[in-house]
Design a protein around this motif. Structure first.
Motif, PDB file in Angstrom:
ATOM      1  N   ASN A  51      -3.142  -6.104  -2.915  1.00  0.00           N
ATOM      2  CA  ASN A  51      -2.729  -4.711  -3.072  1.00  0.00           C
ATOM      3  C   ASN A  51      -1.553  -4.730  -4.036  1.00  0.00           C
ATOM      4  N   VAL A  53       1.529  -3.454  -6.436  1.00  0.00           N
ATOM      5  CA  VAL A  53       2.580  -2.431  -6.470  1.00  0.00           C
ATOM      6  C   VAL A  53       2.549  -1.743  -7.834  1.00  0.00           C
ATOM      7  N   PHE A 211       1.053   1.396  -3.652  1.00  0.00           N
ATOM      8  CA  PHE A 211       0.104   0.305  -3.861  1.00  0.00           C
ATOM      9  C   PHE A 211      -1.195   0.805  -4.507  1.00  0.00           C
TER      10      PHE A 211
END
Length: 306
Positions: A51, A53, A211
């Motif tokens: 995931n 950022v 995310f």
């Protein structure tokens, strides 16, 4: 031996950061991250907890909280480089440990393009079996894969004694467990084990919306600064065995939960009483010093046997 992919040329990234370049110049935004993923034909996988950022403000917040300007830092799971660039921007020298070959090959090029004077080494390796790094890290800062966050942290702390500071972004449930105190509902084996290296605390919440892809769980920042030594490596291993036994059957009293470790309930009771610990307590009531006393008492009993 881990495969090291040499990063951008060494330089004084802290000096560049002080000149006040904009987020657009030195960090990644959501559009760029998706473009990089498309370049690799990459679909984030749950297997490796990917995931990414996509919010530069969050990256800078994490870096400020970590307080690692100019330090030697290990980052696990750098992915497409969002947090990596935040760390190198403040002058940290970063060893980025990446299990995905495609990401490991792309990261040095991305960082060199955004921050030509950044100090980066990319290590293509599984962090769970990592045995060496290009330098001795002083800190761990990472957006850890949710599925292996606790084992990775414990392995790094076991392997690299130079680590003095940790700040990681993890699933909220895991973060609360790491920072839990004895007697709380979330206190367990991970809580007791990581306390060996120092006191842990929650250091902030993280929105799901920063995310890509958006995870279905909440995240927190959790960290520690190394405390006084708790003892030798052999004592740590014995203590961790006690912790595993106590929480392996956490609803049982200690004299029963530790019977497998010491041979019988009677033997476990003898060790516990020698350590000054009530045999009718459960593991969740014990602090790390309690577990250490049990391990020491068991060791002393063994040396006294004829």
């Amino acid at each position: 031996m881990s495969e090291s992919i040499e990063g951008a040329a060494a330089g004084d990234a802290a000096g560049r950061a002080a000149e006040g370049r904009s987020s657009a110049a030195t960090l990644l935004g959501g559009t760029e991250i998706r473009a990089l993923a498309a370049e690799l034909d990459l679909t984030p996988t749950k297997r490796w907890g990917q995931n990414f950022v996509v919010d530069a403000n969050t990256v800078r917040r994490i870096v400020r909280t970590a307080d690692v300007s100019g330090l030697d830092v290990v980052e696990v799971g750098p992915g497409l480089g969002s947090l990596t660039l935040g760390l190198t921007e403040v002058g940290a020298r970063v060893a980025a440990v990446e299990i995905d070959q495609r990401l490991a090959e792309l990261l040095p090029r991305t960082v060199a393009r955004k921050q030509p004077d950044a100090r980066l080494e990319v290590v293509h390796h599984d962090a769970l079996t990592l045995e060496e790094l290009p330098f001795a890290p002083q800190a761990v800062v990472a957006n850890l894969p949710y599925n292996v966050s606790v084992p990775v942290l414990i392995h790094l702390l076991e392997r690299f004694e130079t680590i003095e500071r940790v700040l990681v972004m993890v699933q909220a449930e895991v973060g609360h467990r790491l920072a839990a105190r004895p007697g709380s509902k979330t206190y367990g084996s991970p809580s007791a084990k990581v306390a060996w290296w120092g006191p842990w605390s929650l250091e902030g919440d993280v929105s799901r919306q920063i995310f890509w892809p958006v995870p279905n769980v909440d995240s927190v920042l959790v960290g520690f600064r190394r405390g006084p030594s708790m003892g030798s490596e052999s004592l740590r291993r014995r203590t961790f065995a006690v912790i595993d036994g106590a929480f392996g059957q956490r609803r049982k009293m200690l004299r029963q939960a530790l019977s497998g470790l010491y041979g019988s309930s009677a033997a476990a009771t003898e060790v516990l009483e020698r350590a000054g610990v009530d045999p009718t307590l459960r593991g969740e009531a014990l602090s790390l010093p309690d577990f250490i006393r049990i391990a020491e008492a068991a060791s002393a009993a063994e040396t006294e046997e004829p």
